[in-house]
Motif scaffolding. Structure first.
Motif, mmCIF file in Angstrom:
data_model
loop_
_atom_site.group_PDB
_atom_site.id
_atom_site.type_symbol
_atom_site.label_atom_id
_atom_site.label_comp_id
_atom_site.label_asym_id
_atom_site.label_seq_id
_atom_site.Cartn_x
_atom_site.Cartn_y
_atom_site.Cartn_z
ATOM 1 N N GLN A 31 -1.614 12.529 3.864
ATOM 2 C CA GLN A 31 -2.743 12.906 3.085
ATOM 3 C C GLN A 31 -3.754 13.703 4.056
ATOM 4 O O GLN A 31 -3.940 13.112 5.149
ATOM 5 N N SER A 32 -4.519 14.585 3.769
ATOM 6 C CA SER A 32 -5.397 15.257 4.890
ATOM 7 C C SER A 32 -6.470 15.959 3.966
ATOM 8 O O SER A 32 -6.461 15.978 2.892
ATOM 9 N N SER A 33 -7.746 16.100 4.833
ATOM 10 C CA SER A 33 -8.777 16.826 4.377
ATOM 11 C C SER A 33 -9.741 17.590 5.470
ATOM 12 O O SER A 33 -9.216 17.572 6.691
ATOM 13 N N THR A 34 -10.382 18.502 5.187
ATOM 14 C CA THR A 34 -11.120 19.117 6.156
ATOM 15 C C THR A 34 -12.454 19.163 6.134
ATOM 16 O O THR A 34 -13.178 18.953 4.948
ATOM 17 N N VAL A 35 -13.220 19.704 7.240
ATOM 18 C CA VAL A 35 -14.441 19.591 7.305
ATOM 19 C C VAL A 35 -14.981 20.878 8.258
ATOM 20 O O VAL A 35 -14.149 21.092 9.110
ATOM 21 N N THR A 36 -16.106 21.864 7.671
ATOM 22 C CA THR A 36 -16.269 22.869 8.606
ATOM 23 C C THR A 36 -17.613 22.599 9.240
ATOM 24 O O THR A 36 -18.566 22.234 8.329
ATOM 25 N N VAL A 37 -17.683 22.898 10.498
ATOM 26 C CA VAL A 37 -18.745 22.482 11.286
ATOM 27 C C VAL A 37 -19.181 23.817 11.681
ATOM 28 O O VAL A 37 -18.637 24.491 12.525
ATOM 29 N N ASP A 56 0.840 -1.422 0.107
ATOM 30 C CA ASP A 56 -0.020 -0.183 0.045
ATOM 31 C C ASP A 56 0.942 1.245 0.061
ATOM 32 O O ASP A 56 1.974 1.475 0.801
ATOM 33 N N GLN A 57 0.375 2.184 -0.903
ATOM 34 C CA GLN A 57 0.885 3.611 -0.891
ATOM 35 C C GLN A 57 -0.300 4.441 -0.296
ATOM 36 O O GLN A 57 -1.300 4.427 -0.520
ATOM 37 N N ASN A 58 0.593 5.642 0.250
ATOM 38 C CA ASN A 58 -0.613 6.637 0.588
ATOM 39 C C ASN A 58 -1.022 7.474 -0.384
ATOM 40 O O ASN A 58 -0.532 8.762 -0.451
ATOM 41 N N ASP A 59 -1.740 6.950 -1.120
ATOM 42 C CA ASP A 59 -2.385 7.491 -2.327
ATOM 43 C C ASP A 59 -3.851 8.029 -2.035
ATOM 44 O O ASP A 59 -4.415 8.420 -3.150
ATOM 45 N N ASN A 60 -4.494 7.758 -0.924
ATOM 46 C CA ASN A 60 -5.940 8.182 -0.668
ATOM 47 C C ASN A 60 -6.032 8.950 0.510
ATOM 48 O O ASN A 60 -5.423 8.791 1.629
ATOM 49 N N ALA A 61 -6.515 10.558 0.370
ATOM 50 C CA ALA A 61 -6.979 11.151 1.518
ATOM 51 C C ALA A 61 -7.993 10.704 2.397
ATOM 52 O O ALA A 61 -9.077 10.097 1.991
ATOM 53 N N SER A 93 -4.377 1.288 3.791
ATOM 54 C CA SER A 93 -4.221 0.346 5.029
ATOM 55 C C SER A 93 -3.097 0.671 5.608
ATOM 56 O O SER A 93 -2.152 1.335 5.347
ATOM 57 N N GLY A 94 -2.891 -0.073 6.970
ATOM 58 C CA GLY A 94 -1.827 0.097 7.681
ATOM 59 C C GLY A 94 -1.638 1.735 8.380
ATOM 60 O O GLY A 94 -2.730 2.358 8.764
ATOM 61 N N HIS A 95 -0.458 2.212 8.373
ATOM 62 C CA HIS A 95 -0.310 3.493 9.018
ATOM 63 C C HIS A 95 -0.730 4.518 8.097
ATOM 64 O O HIS A 95 -1.297 5.588 8.439
ATOM 65 N N ASN A 96 -1.004 4.090 6.719
ATOM 66 C CA ASN A 96 -1.706 5.096 6.002
ATOM 67 C C ASN A 96 -3.352 5.340 6.059
ATOM 68 O O ASN A 96 -3.660 6.126 5.555
#
Length: 875
Positions: free
Chosen positions: A657-663, A557-562, A601-604
């Motif tokens: 990889q990161s994403s944000t959400v506003t509440v 696995d590579q960290n290719d999904n946020a 998967s894993g740490h990713n």
């Protein structure tokens, strides 16, 4: 021609041709031909192919040839007719001398398969030599006082021919004083003697001229003459006489040069010079004999002048003459026979009759490798030879005939162990001391395809990062073959198999020459985690041999999904989520919960939540692991009624990889009814407060009643089916904390072949179809569920649409792609910890390292079913 020559010439020609071409016999199982000597080149000896039972095609196919043991190639085979023909002039006298029988041995060698036949050609004598005398003139002095009847030995004629063509008789020209007598001695030899038939009278005739004629028995007869001149001398009337007319001695062939052999003695009763004797060898002694022996003229002792050789000649006969010194001289004669005894002075000799053949390693016992013969020039026991091979040799010698042998295979052969042998054959005679010689025969072992290619290891593990470049090399397998040449040339291929119902050849291809495996396209870990390739190595032998090996390809696995936000559900439709809370909320009040999943998967896939921005950072806090938004303190009247939070969600991969959400949180006074479904649109501020209050009261009452009914129904069902694996609600003790995170979680470790994987099942393991049973979470003030299933957003939206259609909005809130209660199972890290603890009890050491092990918890679901306000999610 016959008319001109006449009847007698015709008969002679017929007999001649019959003598030339029709005399052949087979003796003792061997083919024998008889031909006359001096045949023209190309003359036919016999039909060899017919006599050996061979066809004309066999002469070419089996490469028939004729070999002579004597070295000279007097004969050859006409390949077109299969006839044995004369290749060169044959002189019987040169080949066999005076031997009564002249047999020329030949060896017929045939290959494919290797075979040896022995034939003999008897050379018949032809009257091609006339008798001849060593000297054409012979002078004899005879005293006139010689008495009648005295014999005078004459020179014998020599005729190389034998048998009927040899010397037959002598004749003498007419003379009144002399007649001819022929004396026959040993071996049938005839010696002419001149006999005084009448007293001589020198005064009447002092010289007598005679002609001695030697005639052979040929047809027509041939003759030779010698002129004899007899001088009549006056008076010396006593001839020297030997004590013995015949002497015989035997000496060994290694006697030293100059050695004394024998003493001859003659006496003469005359006195004075007439009685003095002088010894000499006979005048007709051949030069070869004169070079070997010497006689003392005074004593009559015979000495050896040069080394003897039994193999050259086994016996010698000397004529010794004793003359007095009178006048005229008188001469006496005797014969001395010297037999040469054999000494073991010749080592045996090994002669290869055929060139050694290459032998396949799968040859059977008895396969002929080479033909050879052995000979020893010595006689008797000195010429008896035995052969010996090394004890460790996989070959043996098979006697054939007349000191001929076949070298044959006598044991298993393996080219991979020994590709060839240098066979040392030792020949030893029976002499004393024995003599020996050695001959080394090289034998090449040819390869047979009896070894399949062997891979360096039976299986290979290949670890491949996802998102690789198509066409890049995955791995190179290697196989070796112990055989040689084409049998050792290895080609590689991939055996057809299925990967996710698709042929493996659509994923990878293989270089048939070097065993390198290349990818056809890039791989996605989220779609394919592991697959296997069955490769085959095949040699080029006939029949070909092959072996297989398995290549296990593990996609890394590579960290290719946020991280993807799945709750609040409104975040899936936009970047803003609206929530409400009462101003009377205390510290630790659960405002909302942000839930996200990562397809990696894993740490990713380890997700953490962080409050990036806030209208008032002192009022709210976000749990790092659960994403729960709670109040840090009690809400005061001074706090703004509209709070805005920016929550950042990050994974633990590299790069991150990161994403944000506003509440958006609306702080309201006196809000005690349950929070409505956040996917419902916010009530317009312009509506009347009374209507809102009414709706809130109705909603609260409905939720309370529904919760009470649901709890009672679940309690009754739980009591009824506590002993089965059916639906059952979780007790409060199961939901209060994280002490028993895997109470209803069944874990099964599967070891299907070399690939290890883990199955996580809900409920009891006794049934193939289980239901994930849930009830209201006592920890939550809402009645909501979380769907746990790594899947695409599109798939999850389909699940949401099904659940929306089956449940009232006032009862359930759908937060994300996961279905679970908002208790400890909402935390993926806690599930992994539970699994790790479970595996640590299996067979001692844990089968994986929890620092690197990644778990994909996959729940296969069917359409949800609602019974009595209880949601059943069949797995």
């Amino acid at each position: 021609f016959l008319r001109k020559t006449g009847h007698q010439d015709w008969r002679w020609q017929a007999l001649w041709w019959h003598h030339f071409f029709l005399l052949w016999t087979t003796i003792d199982g061997q083919t024998r031909y008889s031909i006359p000597e001096e045949l023209k080149q190309g003359s036919v000896v016999g039909n060899l192919a017919k006599d050996l039972g061979l066809g004309l095609s066999d002469i070419f196919d089996r490469k028939l040839r004729v070999a002579s043991e004597a070295g000279e190639q007097y004969f050859s085979v006409d390949a077109g007719k299969g006839e044995l023909v004369v290749n060169d002039r044959i002189d019987r006298e040169a080949l066999c001398g005076q031997s009564a029988s002249c047999v020329f041995p030949l060896q017929v060698v045939m290959e494919n398969p290797l075979q040896l036949q022995r034939i003999e050609v008897e050379i018949k004598d032809v009257n091609d030599n006339a008798p001849s005398f060593l000297k054409s003139d012979h002078v004899i002095e005879i005293a006139e006082s010689t008495v009648v009847g005295v014999r005078f030995p004459l020179e014998s004629a020599e005729d190389p021919d034998v048998g009927s063509s040899g010397l037959k008789t002598y004749s003498l020209s007419k003379d009144d004083c002399f007649i001819l007598k022929v004396k026959e001695i040993e071996n049938g030899r005839k010696i002419p003697e001149l006999v005084l038939n009448k007293s001589l009278d020198r005064e009447k005739k002092a010289i007598h001229n005679l002609v001695l004629t030697a005639v052979d028995g040929g047809n027509p007869a041939k003759s030779g003459t010698s002129k004899i001149t007899i001088t009549v001398l006056d008076f010396n009337d006593n001839v020297p006489l030997f004590e013995n007319t015949f002497y015989k001695i035997a000496v060994q062939e290694n006697i030293a040069n100059g050695s004394f052999l024998i003493k001859t003695k003659a006496t003469d009763i005359d006195e004075g010079p007439n009685g003095e004797i002088e010894y000499s060898l006979g005048i007709h002694t051949p030069p070869a004999v004169l070079s070997l022996f010497h006689i003392d003229a005074v004593t009559g002792d015979i000495y050896l002048k040069r080394q003897l050789d039994h193999e050259d000649q086994a016996s010698y006969r000397l004529d010794v003459s004793a003359k007095d010194k009178g006048f005229p001289k008188m001469e006496g004669h005797c014969s001395v026979q010297i037999d040469v005894l054999d000494v073991n002075d010749n080592a045996p000799e090994i002669v290869l009759t055929s060139k050694p053949a290459s032998v396949p390693e799968d040859s059977r016992r008895g396969t002929v490798v080479a033909l050879l013969s052995v000979r020893d020039l010595d006689a008797g026991n000195n010429g008896k030879v035995r052969l010996q091979l090394p004890k460790s040799s996989p070959f043996t010698l098979k006697p054939s005939f007349s000191n001929n042998y076949a070298l044959v295979a006598d044991g298993p052969l393996d080219r991979e162990t020994f590709s060839g042998y240098n066979i040392e054959i030792t020949a030893t005679d029976s002499g004393s001391p024995p003599l020996s010689s050695k001959k080394t025969i090289p034998v090449t072992i040819t390869d047979v395809n009896d070894n399949p290619p062997v891979f360096t290891q039976p299986s290979y593990n290949v670890y491949l990062k996802e998102n690789g470049v198509p066409g890049s090399i995955l791995y190179s397998v290697s196989a070796s073959d112990l055989d040689f040449g084409e049998n050792a040339k290895v080609s590689y291929s991939i055996l057809d198999s299925k990967v996710q119902d698709v042929s493996v050849s659509s994923y990878v291809y293989m270089n048939s020459d070097n065993g390198s495996i290349y990818s056809m396209h890039s791989f996605d870990y989220e779609k394919l985690k592991v697959f296997q390739i069955l490769v085959q190595a095949k040699d080029q032998g006939s029949p070909c041999l092959s072996s297989n090996a398995t290549v296990h390809v593990f996609i890394l696995d590579q960290n290719d999904n946020a991280p993807a936000v799945i709750y609040p559900s409104s975040a899936a439709l936009g970047s803003l989520s609206h929530q409400r809370m009462t101003r009377s909320a205390k510290a630790g009040h659960l405002v909302t919960k942000v839930t996200a999943v990562d397809a990696d998967s894993g740490h990713n896939a380890w997700i953490s939540y962080r409050l990036a921005e806030a209208t008032d950072s002192s009022l709210f806090t976000v749990n790092l692991y659960t994403g729960e938004v709670r109040t840090k303190r009690a809400v005061s009247e001074q706090d703004d009624s509209s709070q805005r939070l920016l929550i950042e969600i990050k994974d633990d991969g590299e790069p991150v990889q990161s994403s944000t959400v506003t509440v958006s949180i609306m702080v309201e006074d006196g809000l005690h009814e349950p929070i409505l479904d956040l996917r419902q649109k916010a009530v317009e501020p312009s509506k009347k407060t009374g209507r809102i209050t009414l709706y809130l009261i109705l909603s609260l009452a409905s939720v309370s009643v529904l919760s009470l009914v649901t709890f009672l129904i679940l309690a009754v069902k739980c009591i009824r089916s506590s002993r089965s694996s059916g639906s059952c609600c979780m007790r409060r003790s199961d939901c209060d904390d994280y002490k028993n995170p895997n109470r209803n979680l069944q874990i099964q470790l599967n070891t299907d072949g070399p690939i290890k994987y883990v199955e996580v099942l809900g409920g009891d393991m006794l049934s193939q179809s289980q239901s994930f049973r849930s009830c209201m979470s006592p920890m939550s003030e809402y009645s909501d569920f979380t769907l746990i299933k790594p899947s695409s957003t599109t798939d999850f939206k389909e699940v949401i649409s099904v659940l929306d259609a089956s449940l009232p909005d006032s009862t359930w809130t759908f937060e994300s792609q996961q279905v679970s209660r908002k208790h400890e199972y909402s935390n993926v890290q806690n599930i992994i910890a539970a699994l790790t603890d479970k595996f640590s009890n299996l067979n001692g050491d844990p089968p994986f390292d929890n620092r690197t092990f990644s778990l994909s918890l996959e729940v296969k679901y069917k359409s949800p079913v609602k019974k009595n306000n209880v949601l059943f999610l069949p797995l």
